[in-house]
Design a protein around this motif. Structure first.
Motif, short mmCIF file in Angstrom:
data_model
loop_
_atom_site.label_atom_id
_atom_site.label_comp_id
_atom_site.label_asym_id
_atom_site.label_seq_id
_atom_site.Cartn_x
_atom_site.Cartn_y
_atom_site.Cartn_z
N ARG A 69 0.79 -1.23 0.00
CA ARG A 69 0.00 0.00 0.00
C ARG A 69 0.82 1.28 0.00
O ARG A 69 0.27 2.36 -0.10
CB ARG A 69 -0.94 0.02 1.22
N GLN A 126 -1.79 4.06 -0.38
CA GLN A 126 -3.12 3.51 -0.58
C GLN A 126 -3.77 3.39 0.81
O GLN A 126 -3.55 2.44 1.55
CB GLN A 126 -3.04 2.13 -1.25
N ILE A 127 -4.57 4.41 1.16
CA ILE A 127 -5.15 4.46 2.50
C ILE A 127 -6.12 3.30 2.71
O ILE A 127 -6.15 2.67 3.76
CB ILE A 127 -5.86 5.81 2.70
N SER A 128 -6.93 3.04 1.71
CA SER A 128 -7.87 1.93 1.74
C SER A 128 -8.09 1.47 0.31
O SER A 128 -7.47 1.99 -0.62
CB SER A 128 -9.19 2.36 2.39
N GLU A 129 -8.99 0.52 0.12
CA GLU A 129 -9.26 0.04 -1.23
C GLU A 129 -9.85 1.14 -2.10
O GLU A 129 -9.78 1.09 -3.32
CB GLU A 129 -10.22 -1.15 -1.20
N LYS A 130 -10.44 2.17 -1.48
CA LYS A 130 -11.11 3.21 -2.24
C LYS A 130 -10.49 4.59 -2.06
O LYS A 130 -11.02 5.57 -2.58
CB LYS A 130 -12.59 3.27 -1.85
N SER A 131 -9.39 4.67 -1.34
CA SER A 131 -8.82 5.98 -1.03
C SER A 131 -7.31 5.98 -1.22
O SER A 131 -6.64 5.03 -0.82
CB SER A 131 -9.17 6.39 0.40
N ARG A 182 -10.74 9.55 -3.74
CA ARG A 182 -11.55 8.58 -3.03
C ARG A 182 -12.69 8.11 -3.92
O ARG A 182 -13.43 8.93 -4.49
CB ARG A 182 -12.13 9.16 -1.74
#
Length: 870
Positions: free
Chosen positions: A372, A428-433, A494
């Motif tokens: 990430r 990559q903070i999350s899968e969408k951010s 996001r």
């Protein structure tokens, strides 16, 4: 290199002639008061503090709201990366039913490794990825719900097997249309190897290179922002053109010509953005050698490498360019010359012989610490120098019967170094951010000493005046500048839902510039300086920006990209020797950008956009320097220049790769360079930049790619329409209108035994640039390439300006009465207009065939290849 500037390098009455032109002219006539309307010295301050506060508050609210999800949609997307963290472009992504591996749908990853599937019913699936040079791999079975799924980043392992021979061919067309502009895939052209970046730009649709004045235009307008790998090149147009002339096109992957950039780009550049992307191939090495001849010798060499070491990718390339050139211009003019005592008819011939050498180095790395988080950096270095000799011969026939002859020899050595250091971090903070931070530092240094010796005599062998600082035979000058700039920006994206994506960011730029120049004359055995010809300026400029952009799928076939960018700039220029402020201005403004796209069918779509942009005056144009041209005139800057604000409305239609666009553009206070006015005392001409009142254009743009057969493809591009402008800096204000156009074509023939042939050309129709007019001009180029078997490289022969047509004729005095009643006709001949330029280039690649932007023949389905073309 300076072709028409500096010590005796131009006759004030014509060399600086214009953008190509022709049309209907309507002088305002008489003694209209139009030109007497005054504006304040400083820019209009538009701080818009309430707007700024509202905008930032809205940004924070939307970012906060993004955490709560959005509209559901059956969208499946993700990214494909190599073990080193690099995107894997143009890989096959097959969606299979998990129960029996029955094929459901196929997609192709784009240049960023992104794949997307829409309209998939809920169920259990498997994704199968494949690409030449990588191991075909299946994902574990996964459940796809109505809310869609973000597959994140999937790492595709590389194959260890070495292939004996692989034939690689570019699948992408030379010109590719996108909603924001045109992509030039430079490696798809036979003529690329051995060319400079400037030559590739000159062959690109809508790009105009003014070699007389060393400036760049796009779609008939000046005010172009040029970027390298997405980073603004912060130097004057003249210095930028020289740098691009010395850069090898072998190191370029693609060029983006963005006439309507989205909000995430700087608002700078009223005509648009030219973004030059350097290569970053993986596990690849390449060499290239070029030799050629025009009027003088040409040589170039480049070498590049890229290598993955575990999770780190290393890349670098170096190029050297040598160019011995020759160009000339001839001016026939008629105007009042107070220093000679009356009206003069003259002929002026200037021969310019510059020799340029340049070195370009680009090295960098990308590393992935975990799935990430990645970061990287790079250094881009350019060092160039031009030795230039100019011979000027002129004859002045004065109305009082005198005949004065000028014989001048000018020598100069222009040196500059440019270095850009860049760092980035991507999380990559999350899968969408996702969050990305970039930091850049630029340091630019230039030094340009000149010496001139001239003799000026009447028909009786007598000098026309005393041996003072103006008429002294010996003149010498020194100019130099240092530019330092720091840039920090943060971008956050996001994916709120399958139908909604948010992008936001902040950017800060600080620039410190110091420039000093001066002219000395040899008078009575001593070098004497002139206060009027001395310049010492320090500039500090800060620009803060914030942007917000929303991508939304409003309907099944209707998508929206709406954004806005707020920029606040503070510029202060001062003369430290005189302890005087030259300019102190502040400007805050909101720049909206809205794009609507309607998918009519699978093969066609309709687009509508509105953008607002700005072009700030260049530092060199603002500085109040004075450059001695000859006894009849001076060149200077203009501290009173205002920025240009541009509104663009564009309607586009795309059908199977055929693209048609209607564009309306309105420029307020457009900046025009090299315009004429009288000195305050009225005894000589002054050459300087000015603002027009307005410039309006309504244009049709068309790009027509045609595949005639499997071995013959062609592409035609046309940009033309109606233009109207109003002048306010001339003696009598004037309004003009004309029909202007540019056209490009490219024909490629793939022959047996590894041969291919390309014929290309461009033409700029007649047009106006302020009060200057020029006839149309263009050229035709040709090239042939031989690909050797067993990966032994390729050989290219190219010919620039086959018919030696690049001669540009321009005029002063056709729009309205010029300063000192000047009228002139100038014919400028570039080197290729004197002698065809022929180059032979050998290039070879080593290592993996996984070239970014390339695919093996036959890889993927026909549908996927067509998707790449479109």
């Amino acid at each position: 290199m300076t072709t028409c500037r500096g010590w005796y390098t131009s006759g004030i009455w014509g060399c600086f002639g214009a953008f190509p032109a022709f049309g209907q002219l309507t002088p305002a006539g008489g003694h209209s008061r139009f030109g007497e309307r005054r504006r304040r010295v400083c820019f209009v301050t538009e701080t818009n503090r309430p707007v700024m506060k509202t905008f930032i508050l809205y940004l924070l609210l939307v970012l906060s709201a993004s955490a709560h999800g959005g509209v559901a949609d059956t969208l499946l997307s993700g990214r494909l990366h190599s073990p080193g963290g690099a995107p894997v472009p143009f890989a096959n992504a097959h969606l299979l039913r998990a129960a029996d591996t029955v094929f459901v749908k196929a997609a192709l990853t784009d240049e960023t490794g992104l794949y997307r599937f829409t309209g998939i019913p809920p169920g259990k699936y498997i994704l199968r990825f494949s690409r030449l040079g990588f191991v075909t791999t299946d994902t574990p079975p996964f459940e796809l719900s109505r809310q869609g799924r973000d597959g994140g980043i999937f790492v595709l392992e590389e194959t260890a097997r070495q292939l004996d021979e692989v034939t690689v061919r570019a699948e992408k067309p030379l010109f590719l249309q996108q909603p924001y502009g045109t992509i030039v895939n430079v490696e798809s052209s036979v003529l690329t190897k051995g060319s400079s970046v400037l030559e590739v730009l000159e062959r690109s649709p809508g790009v105009y290179i003014d070699r007389r004045n060393n400036s760049i235009g796009l779609n008939g307008k000046s005010g172009v922002m040029v970027m390298l790998n997405g980073r603004l090149i912060r130097m004057s147009q003249e210095q930028l053109v020289n740098m691009l002339r010395g850069m090898s096109a072998n190191d370029i992957e693609k060029i983006e010509l963005l006439n309507t950039p989205p909000a995430r780009y700087d608002a700078e550049g009223s005509a648009g953005v030219i973004n030059i992307q350097l290569k970053r191939n993986r596990d690849q090495a390449e060499i290239s050698l070029t030799g050629g001849y025009g009027w003088g010798g040409k040589a170039a060499a480049s070498a590049g490498f890229a290598r993955n070491v575990r999770r780190t990718g290393l890349y670098g390339n170096y190029s050297y360019n040598y160019d011995n050139m020759n160009m000339n211009w001839f001016s026939a003019s008629d105007h009042i010359v107070p220093i000679f005592g009356g009206r003069s008819r003259s002929g002026f011939l200037s021969t310019i012989k510059p020799t340029q050498q340049s070195h370009n180095l680009n090295i960098g790395f990308d590393t992935k610490l975990d799935p990430r988080f990645s970061f990287g950096g790079g250094i881009t270095f350019n060092r160039s120098h031009v030795k230039q000799r100019v011979r000027n011969d002129a004859t002045y026939h004065i109305e009082n019967g005198k005949v004065i002859s000028l014989d001048a020899d000018v020598k100069g050595h222009n040196r500059w170094n440019n270095i850009i250091v860049s760092l980035y971090a991507d999380r990559q903070i999350s899968e969408k951010s996702q969050l990305r931070i970039d930091a850049d530092y630029l340091h630019y240094r230039n030094r340009f000493p000149t010496t001139a010796y001239s003799t000026m005599m009447d028909q009786y062998g007598n000098p026309p005046g005393p041996n003072d600082t103006i008429l002294s035979p010996w003149q010498r000058g020194e100019s130099g500048s240092v530019i330092q700039a720091g840039v920090v920006k943060m971008d956050h994206s996001r994916q709120i839902s399958g139908k909604l994506k948010l992008e936001a960011g902040l950017k800060g730029t600080y620039t410190h510039t110091r420039s000093a120049s001066g002219i000395e004359s040899l008078v009575d055995g001593e070098w004497v300086g002139r206060a009027a010809a001395t310049n010492n300026i320090v500039m500090n400029e800060g620009i803060g920006a914030v942007y917000l952009s929303l991508n939304a799928q409003l309907l099944k076939k209707l998508s929206l990209n709406a954004g806005a960018r707020y920029e606040y700039a503070s510029t202060r220029m001062r003369d430290p020797e005189k302890d005087a402020v030259v300019a102190d201005r502040k400007l805050g403004k909101l720049f909206p950008a809205i794009f609507l796209s309607w998918k009519l069918k699978e093969t066609s779509d309709l687009q509508l956009s509105y953008t607002k942009r700005i072009s700030r005056p260049a530092y060199n144009d603002l500085a109040s320097f004075v450059v001695y041209i000859d006894p009849t005139g001076m060149e200077t800057g203009n501290p009173l220049l205002r920025p240009t604000i541009t509104d663009n409305i564009k309607l586009g239609y795309n059908y199977k790769g055929y693209v048609f666009s209607l564009v309306y553009s309105h420029d307020r206070d457009p900046i025009i360079r090299y315009q004429l006015s009288e000195s305050l005392t009225g005894d000589y001409l002054v050459l300087s930049p000015h603002n027009m009142h307005y410039f309006k254009s309504f244009s049709l743009q068309a790009n027509l790619p045609v595949n005639v057969t499997k071995w013959w493809s062609m592409s035609y591009s046309v940009n033309g329409g109606w233009r109207k402008f109003q002048l306010s800096h001339t003696k009598y204000p004037a309004t003009g209108s004309f029909w202007g156009y540019t056209a490009n074509f490219s024909e490629t023939f793939r022959m047996p035994a590894g041969f291919s042939v390309e014929l290309s050309g461009w033409y700029n129709g007649p047009a106006y640039d302020g009060s200057k007019k020029a006839d149309g001009f263009g050229m035709v180029n040709g090239g042939i390439k031989k690909e050797f078997t067993k990966n032994r490289g390729s050989l290219r022969l190219s010919v620039t300006d086959i018919f030696k047509t690049l001669r540009i004729t321009s005029y002063f005095g056709t729009v309205t009465e010029e300063a000192l009643d000047l009228s002139s006709k100038v014919t400028f001949s570039t080197e290729s207009g004197i002698a065809r330029i022929v180059k032979l280039t050998y290039s070879r690649s080593f290592g993996s065939t996984g070239l970014k932007g390339r695919r093996a023949d036959g890889a993927g389905s026909k549908e996927e290849r067509e998707r790449v073309r479109n």
